[in-house]
Design an enzyme around this catalytic site. Structure first.
Site, PDB file in Angstrom:
ATOM      1  N   ARG A 122       0.856  -1.194  -0.023  1.00  0.00           N
ATOM      2  CA  ARG A 122      -0.121  -0.035   0.139  1.00  0.00           C
ATOM      3  C   ARG A 122       0.955   1.270  -0.009  1.00  0.00           C
ATOM      4  O   ARG A 122       1.316   1.619   1.094  1.00  0.00           O
ATOM      5  CB  ARG A 122      -1.041   0.246   1.119  1.00  0.00           C
ATOM      6  CG  ARG A 122      -1.793   1.254   1.357  1.00  0.00           C
ATOM      7  CD  ARG A 122      -3.104   1.203   2.150  1.00  0.00           C
ATOM      8  NE  ARG A 122      -2.805   1.117   3.515  1.00  0.00           N
ATOM      9  CZ  ARG A 122      -3.436   1.207   4.521  1.00  0.00           C
ATOM     10  NH1 ARG A 122      -4.946   1.263   3.998  1.00  0.00           N
ATOM     11  NH2 ARG A 122      -3.103   1.416   5.769  1.00  0.00           N
ATOM     12  N   ASP A 175      -3.678   3.731  14.489  1.00  0.00           N
ATOM     13  CA  ASP A 175      -2.702   4.126  13.474  1.00  0.00           C
ATOM     14  C   ASP A 175      -3.260   5.418  12.958  1.00  0.00           C
ATOM     15  O   ASP A 175      -4.083   6.057  13.710  1.00  0.00           O
ATOM     16  CB  ASP A 175      -2.685   2.973  12.535  1.00  0.00           C
ATOM     17  CG  ASP A 175      -3.901   2.759  11.611  1.00  0.00           C
ATOM     18  OD1 ASP A 175      -4.946   3.778  12.001  1.00  0.00           O
ATOM     19  OD2 ASP A 175      -3.977   1.962  10.744  1.00  0.00           O
TER      20      ASP A 175
HETATM   21  C1  LIG Z   1      -6.870   1.379   9.780  1.00  0.00           C
HETATM   22  C2  LIG Z   1      -5.826   0.672   9.073  1.00  0.00           C
HETATM   23  O1  LIG Z   1      -5.248   1.274   8.218  1.00  0.00           O
HETATM   24  S1  LIG Z   1      -5.390  -0.825   9.600  1.00  0.00           S
HETATM   25  C3  LIG Z   1      -3.992  -1.017   8.742  1.00  0.00           C
HETATM   26  C4  LIG Z   1      -2.815  -0.426   9.168  1.00  0.00           C
HETATM   27  N1  LIG Z   1      -2.397  -0.639  10.608  1.00  0.00           N
HETATM   28  C5  LIG Z   1      -1.612  -1.748  11.065  1.00  0.00           C
HETATM   29  O2  LIG Z   1      -1.312  -2.487   9.889  1.00  0.00           O
HETATM   30  C6  LIG Z   1      -1.333  -2.261  12.245  1.00  0.00           C
HETATM   31  C7  LIG Z   1      -0.689  -3.552  12.374  1.00  0.00           C
HETATM   32  N2  LIG Z   1      -0.321  -3.809  13.655  1.00  0.00           N
HETATM   33  C8  LIG Z   1       0.865  -3.407  14.078  1.00  0.00           C
HETATM   34  O3  LIG Z   1       1.503  -2.644  13.903  1.00  0.00           O
HETATM   35  C9  LIG Z   1       1.048  -4.216  15.789  1.00  0.00           C
HETATM   36  O4  LIG Z   1       0.239  -5.368  15.866  1.00  0.00           O
HETATM   37  C10 LIG Z   1       1.071  -3.209  16.859  1.00  0.00           C
HETATM   38  C11 LIG Z   1       1.931  -2.053  16.925  1.00  0.00           C
HETATM   39  C12 LIG Z   1      -0.501  -2.890  16.978  1.00  0.00           C
HETATM   40  C13 LIG Z   1       1.304  -3.942  18.005  1.00  0.00           C
HETATM   41  O5  LIG Z   1       2.509  -4.703  18.196  1.00  0.00           O
HETATM   42  P1  LIG Z   1       3.563  -5.122  19.021  1.00  0.00           P
HETATM   43  O6  LIG Z   1       3.614  -4.201  20.095  1.00  0.00           O
HETATM   44  O7  LIG Z   1       4.846  -5.600  18.536  1.00  0.00           O
HETATM   45  O8  LIG Z   1       2.704  -6.356  19.466  1.00  0.00           O
HETATM   46  P2  LIG Z   1       3.087  -7.687  20.193  1.00  0.00           P
HETATM   47  O9  LIG Z   1       4.298  -7.380  21.178  1.00  0.00           O
HETATM   48  O10 LIG Z   1       2.008  -8.507  20.983  1.00  0.00           O
HETATM   49  O11 LIG Z   1       3.833  -8.727  19.049  1.00  0.00           O
HETATM   50  C14 LIG Z   1       4.157 -10.023  19.275  1.00  0.00           C
HETATM   51  C15 LIG Z   1       4.694 -10.581  17.943  1.00  0.00           C
HETATM   52  O12 LIG Z   1       3.875 -10.391  16.957  1.00  0.00           O
HETATM   53  C16 LIG Z   1       4.503  -9.736  15.918  1.00  0.00           C
HETATM   54  N3  LIG Z   1       3.453  -8.797  15.045  1.00  0.00           N
HETATM   55  C17 LIG Z   1       2.641  -7.836  15.916  1.00  0.00           C
HETATM   56  N4  LIG Z   1       1.741  -7.223  14.952  1.00  0.00           N
HETATM   57  C18 LIG Z   1       2.211  -7.875  13.761  1.00  0.00           C
HETATM   58  C19 LIG Z   1       1.793  -7.678  12.396  1.00  0.00           C
HETATM   59  N5  LIG Z   1       0.741  -6.653  12.205  1.00  0.00           N
HETATM   60  N6  LIG Z   1       2.369  -8.206  11.437  1.00  0.00           N
HETATM   61  C20 LIG Z   1       3.230  -8.898  11.810  1.00  0.00           C
HETATM   62  N7  LIG Z   1       3.931  -9.195  13.174  1.00  0.00           N
HETATM   63  C21 LIG Z   1       3.377  -8.818  13.835  1.00  0.00           C
HETATM   64  C22 LIG Z   1       5.498  -8.640  16.669  1.00  0.00           C
HETATM   65  O13 LIG Z   1       6.426  -8.479  15.636  1.00  0.00           O
HETATM   66  C23 LIG Z   1       5.881  -9.699  17.643  1.00  0.00           C
HETATM   67  O14 LIG Z   1       6.904 -10.761  17.082  1.00  0.00           O
HETATM   68  P3  LIG Z   1       8.020 -11.586  17.746  1.00  0.00           P
HETATM   69  O15 LIG Z   1       7.521 -12.321  18.881  1.00  0.00           O
HETATM   70  O16 LIG Z   1       8.818 -12.226  16.841  1.00  0.00           O
HETATM   71  O17 LIG Z   1       8.926 -10.265  18.453  1.00  0.00           O
HETATM   72  O1  LIG Z   2      -7.147   1.571   6.098  1.00  0.00           O
HETATM   73  C1  LIG Z   2      -8.029   1.379   6.659  1.00  0.00           C
HETATM   74  C2  LIG Z   2      -8.842   2.083   7.267  1.00  0.00           C
HETATM   75  O2  LIG Z   2      -9.589   1.574   8.270  1.00  0.00           O
HETATM   76  O3  LIG Z   2      -8.776   3.478   7.301  1.00  0.00           O
HETATM   77 MG   LIG Z   3      -7.050   4.106   5.875  1.00  0.00          MG
END
Ligand SMILES: CC(=O)SCCNC(=O)CCNC(=O)[C@H](O)C(C)(C)COP(=O)(O)OP(=O)(O)OC[C@H]1O[C@@H](n2cnc3c(N)ncnc32)[C@H](O)[C@@H]1OP(=O)(O)O
Ligand SMILES: O=CC(=O)O
Ligand SMILES: [Mg+2]
Length: 583
Positions: A183, A484
């Site tokens: 994206r 986010d």
């Molecule tokens: C409205 C929108 O646009 S939604 C789309 C955009 N938003 C996103 O993509 C958010 C994605 N998610 C994240 O960034 C994360 O989950 C967070 C920041 C919210 C939390 O992350 P953390 O604090 O690292 O979570 P946590 O400590 O529970 O992580 C545990 C494990 O899962 C992994 N993990 C957590 N979230 C993700 C993810 N989305 N993708 C891949 N791995 C992940 C961490 O890297 C960690 O790995 P490890 O055990 O090997 O070290």
């Molecule tokens: O990108 C996704 C959203 O819900 O905003």
């Molecule tokens: Mg969005």
């Protein structure tokens, strides 16, 4: 010291080593030099980006002007609606190109920033698709963007690895991985570290161009079964913006010498004006489409933004604006009907749910992540996730989003139960009933109360998110939920709206009006609470005070800023040699 060497980009000399990117005519790089980044910022790749910029800059400027024009009309009392001029597209019988086999099954997609460890974890997560994000989940600093490009290149060629020294843990790809979608940023965001003919490059053309240039060949071989690369396209407001993307794709396919229709994209319907353009957007991208997605968080933000001059359309507490509100339900159902009629996927969104928690009387919606240290709370949260996903699959969505690997098994189970071995529901859930959804349905005012706790939560979350963003993190866990850029935008514009119209907080029996004085007190008290929660040391070293100033300014500005991140971007730009930037 900085030197300028003919067609060589700006260079910095830290220890008398002159390092410079080799750039094409008319292009300057003002971001830090690194040998690793130079493998991405090759002259040929930059030439491709510059060609895209030169070919499309006037159309992009025009599209942004049209957004301003539309805003003027909404601010004068107009409402978004279906365009009579494109009725023939909405009523015509046409379909998009067939879905590529590699991405026929997208029942659970994980999303995350383009960070190295997370990319590996996401690709290994068991999800069908990983959406690697330069947008809502990423703070677009030069370092994040360029290392993101390096990471994606390594991910596509299969060589990506990571060693966590502190935990002595190594990461590499499994044999089976999720399919990668990327994206890029929205059209509105500039990339001021790259100047083309003296103007900042368009952020999304940099993200798209560099990734495409370096990865298309390996992607088509390793991931796309002859198709690809695949993209998610954010925050569009009109089909003319989709048309530009379609032309960008055709230009890229021509440059690469690959078949037209190789590149595929899912468009996020996440602005209010775009819900009236879904057929038109698919039509423009009909050779390059793999569906639409309900970007519900930005959609809520856009509802407030579109109606910023409409005091009769004020939002209730952020936590109350869930998918069961009539306007949200109508949006998701019309999206499903539109996609399935045109033969493509109708993707659901990031988890949200309804529970009775806040003040024990109102339902709550949130972007959920697992709660590690409290099994009971974790189970309750998972239950909410399941309900949300069940609603989506029963409505006819072909897949959904998860923000965290820990949520994938629960989401997968719900979609497996309903879909079995069918990769999607395109043929089986036509949702003809949604053909009757009207403009009024899509615009209906959300119902619910407003509370002081709502104002406090917006403030506490908004400031902490911005503080994280300014220090390089674009998605963060706050109070056990994922925040986010899109969720933070809701906090910001809701505060702005409530302040502008001095709304009465009618949900907590206090009957208080939101005034500048009240907001000032809330900001002071929430800052004190944040300091207590994160600790004095982290508070002092972090960017909380800067974030507070920025957030407060935006909430109290006479005219609503279009985007939180446009103002904030000025504070993360580091030109080399170092110096402040002003857009
Ligand atoms: C409205 C929108 O646009 S939604 C789309 C955009 N938003 C996103 O993509 C958010 C994605 N998610 C994240 O960034 C994360 O989950 C967070 C920041 C919210 C939390 O992350 P953390 O604090 O690292 O979570 P946590 O400590 O529970 O992580 C545990 C494990 O899962 C992994 N993990 C957590 N979230 C993700 C993810 N989305 N993708 C891949 N791995 C992940 C961490 O890297 C960690 O790995 P490890 O055990 O090997 O070290
Ligand atoms: O990108 C996704 C959203 O819900 O905003
Ligand atoms: Mg969005």
């Amino acid at each position: 010291m900085m030197v300028r060497l003919g067609n060589i980009g700006y260079a910095t000399s830290m220890s008398n080593n002159i390092n410079a990117y080799d750039v094409p005519e008319g292009l300057e790089i003002r971001g830090r030099y690194s040998e690793e980044f130079a493998k991405i910022l090759t002259k040929d790749a930059l030439q491709f980006v510059a060609d895209l910029q030169r070919e499309f800059r006037n159309r992009i400027k025009y599209a942004m002007e049209c957004r301003k024009e539309a805003k003027r009309s909404y601010n004068e009392g107009g409402l978004p609606g279906f365009d009579p001029a494109t009725r023939y597209i909405r009523e015509g019988e046409w379909t998009c190109a067939p879905v590529p086999p590699a991405v026929a099954d997208r029942r659970v997609e994980i999303t995350g920033p383009v960070e190295r460890k997370m990319i590996i974890n996401a690709l290994n997560s068991g999800a069908k698709v990983f959406m690697a994000d330069f947008e809502d989940a990423l703070s677009p600093s030069w370092e994040n963007l360029m290392s993101g490009q390096v990471n994606l290149k390594d991910a596509v060629d299969g060589s990506i690895s990571f060693h966590d020294k502190a935990r002595n843990r190594s990461y590499k790809l499994n044999d089976q991985t999720a399919k990668l979608f990327v994206r890029p940023r929205g059209w509105h965001l500039p990339e001021t570290h790259i100047l083309i003919d003296g103007e900042p490059a368009t952020g999304c053309l940099v993200d798209f161009g560099l990734y495409f240039f370096h990865s298309y060949a390996a992607f088509r071989q390793n991931q796309g079964e002859g198709f690809g690369p695949f993209f998610y396209l954010p925050k569009m407001e009109h089909s003319r913006e989709a048309k530009i993307w379609n032309c960008v794709f055709e230009r890229a396919e021509k440059m690469a010498g690959i078949e037209r229709g190789s590149i595929r994209a899912t468009v996020l319907i996440e602005t209010l004006p775009a819900v009236f353009q879904m057929d038109e957007i698919l039509y423009e991208l009909r050779n390059h489409s793999v569906g639409l997605n309900c970007g519900r968080w930005d959609y809520i933000f856009s509802y407030v933004k579109t109606f910023q001059a409409h005091p009769d359309r004020l939002l209730p507490d952020r936590v109350l604006v869930g998918m069961t509100q009539h306007f949200m339900k109508s949006y998701s159902e019309l999206l499903i009907r539109t996609c399935h009629r045109r033969g493509v996927h109708a993707m659901g969104g990031m988890v949200c749910f309804g529970i009775t928690k806040l003040l024990n009387l109102i339902p709550k919606q949130a972007a959920q992540i697992p709660i590690r240290d409290d099994p009971a709370a974790n189970e309750a949260a998972l239950d909410l996730v399941r309900k949300d996903k069940l609603r989506e699959v029963n409505a006819g969505h072909d897949g959904t989003w998860a923000a965290h690997p820990g949520l994938i098994p629960a989401c997968m189970k719900i979609f497996n139960n309903k879909m079995g071995n069918s990769p999607h529901q395109i043929q089986t859930m036509k949702r003809e009933d949604a053909a009757n959804i009207t403009e009024e349905d899509l615009l209906q005012r959300p119902r619910g109360v407003r509370t002081l706790e709502g104002l406090r939560l917006n403030t506490r979350v908004g400031i902490q998110y911005l503080a994280a963003w300014l220090t390089g993190s674009g998605s963060v866990p706050l109070y056990n939920l994922m925040e986010d850029a899109a969720t933070a935008e809701i906090s910001r514009v809701q505060n702005w709206q409530w302040l502008k119209y001095q709304v009465e907080l009618d949900g907590d029996g206090l009957g208080v009006k939101v005034s500048r004085e009240l907001f000032g007190r809330v900001v002071d008290e929430e800052m004190a609470r944040i300091e207590r929660e994160v600790g004095k040391d982290k508070f002092r070293k972090g960017m909380y005070k800067e974030a507070c100033k920025m957030f407060t300014r935006q909430c109290t500005a006479p005219a609503l800023d279009d985007f939180l991140t446009l103002d904030a971007y000025n504070h993360i730009v580091i030109h080399h040699p170092k110096g402040p930037s002003k857009l």
